[in-house]
Design a protein around this motif. Sequence first.
Motif, PDB file in Angstrom:
ATOM      1  N   UNK A 191       0.663  -1.184   0.044  1.00 50.26           N
ATOM      2  CA  UNK A 191      -0.224  -0.058   0.148  1.00 50.26           C
ATOM      3  C   UNK A 191       0.909   1.190   0.153  1.00 50.26           C
ATOM      4  N   UNK A 192       1.916   1.239   0.684  1.00 49.34           N
ATOM      5  CA  UNK A 192       2.815   2.227   0.788  1.00 49.34           C
ATOM      6  C   UNK A 192       3.564   2.654  -0.340  1.00 49.34           C
ATOM      7  N   UNK A 193       3.773   1.696  -1.312  1.00 55.38           N
ATOM      8  CA  UNK A 193       4.257   1.813  -2.405  1.00 55.38           C
ATOM      9  C   UNK A 193       3.374   2.262  -3.480  1.00 55.38           C
ATOM     10  N   UNK A 194       2.155   1.876  -3.437  1.00 56.94           N
ATOM     11  CA  UNK A 194       0.925   2.498  -4.324  1.00 56.94           C
ATOM     12  C   UNK A 194       0.988   3.816  -4.185  1.00 56.94           C
ATOM     13  N   UNK A 195       0.822   4.376  -2.735  1.00 58.07           N
ATOM     14  CA  UNK A 195       0.628   5.550  -2.463  1.00 58.07           C
ATOM     15  C   UNK A 195       1.629   6.579  -3.203  1.00 58.07           C
ATOM     16  N   UNK A 196       2.753   6.228  -2.934  1.00 56.89           N
ATOM     17  CA  UNK A 196       4.106   6.845  -3.545  1.00 56.89           C
ATOM     18  C   UNK A 196       3.848   7.073  -5.267  1.00 56.89           C
ATOM     19  N   UNK A 197       3.337   5.951  -5.778  1.00 56.87           N
ATOM     20  CA  UNK A 197       3.052   6.160  -7.341  1.00 56.87           C
ATOM     21  C   UNK A 197       1.689   6.883  -7.748  1.00 56.87           C
TER      22      UNK A 197
END
Length: 327
Positions: free
Chosen positions: A282-288
């Motif tokens: 989820x943290x990766x998704x938010x950064x992208x």
Amino acid sequence: MSKIKVGIVGYGNLGKGVQKAIDQNDDIELVAIFTRRSPESMVSEGGEVRFETIANAEQYKGKIDVMILCGGSATDLPEQTPAITALFNTVDSFDTHAKIPEFFDEVNAVAKKAGTLSVISTGWDPGLFSLNRLLSEAILPQGKDYTFWGTGISQGHSDAIRRVPGVKAGVQYTVPVQEVIDRIRSGETPELTTREKHLRNCFVVAEEGANEEEIRSTIVNMPNYFSDYDTTVTFITEEQLKAEHGTMPHGGFVIRSGVTGAGTKQIIEFGLKLESNPEFTASVLVAYARAVFKLSNEGQTGAKTVFDVPFGYLSPKSPEELRRELL
């Protein structure tokens, strides 16, 4: 400065993780969570939030900058990503590696027609591991790379198990073969089959009256998920599942073993050790999602992958800050 306005589609483990990640990013705000369930029955795990049915998503056109899609890769995202991308900029974690090229082409066509932007297949593999495979190969062209996952629970593979008729609940652990990892770290570059690098252990709660042998056969012969691995299926009770498999750890390594000059051995390794697979993804998704917003403001449209997104676009910091603080 106005915040990036985000919507979440799907409120399972990944969607809940995205809500937590948004709370850690001051430049992003959550507008609404879209669900197939009744909004009135939904309870937020992170403070007050608006729940809406997916059918009402179009009403938010112009009010949401990026939709973060949190469905499963087996059946949800192949339908949801093109449909939502026809209305909004999107980011997803589609992780069926063999199908990414055709998935990209479909989403790209929709996004180009709609004038939207979609970054597909983010997360850590595909995603961060993909970037490290590219980087290592470019730096050490004379070499071989290896990817190991686990030990941990795979969300995509666990979701695939739960879609099998007769399965009430279940999780799947990916287990790397340590002996093989040790050989590669020592500088060996063996030729390995998929089956030689990992084991897949499935723990399944069957529905009452279900045929366990049929379930077992369906799982171990499932293409793209289990058929290429040594897979075990263990049937357990719901109580065992909750008590013994209630957390979602994961991780893994990307290792490239190569040579430079006169055969000098060089090894590049990138690793992750995660207590919560969905929260990290989820943290990766938010950064992208932040990167999608920036690229969209530049007028870019169509589908993209992590290979097409500059790292600086993932950060809330300005280029000047990044050069001063991190370079």
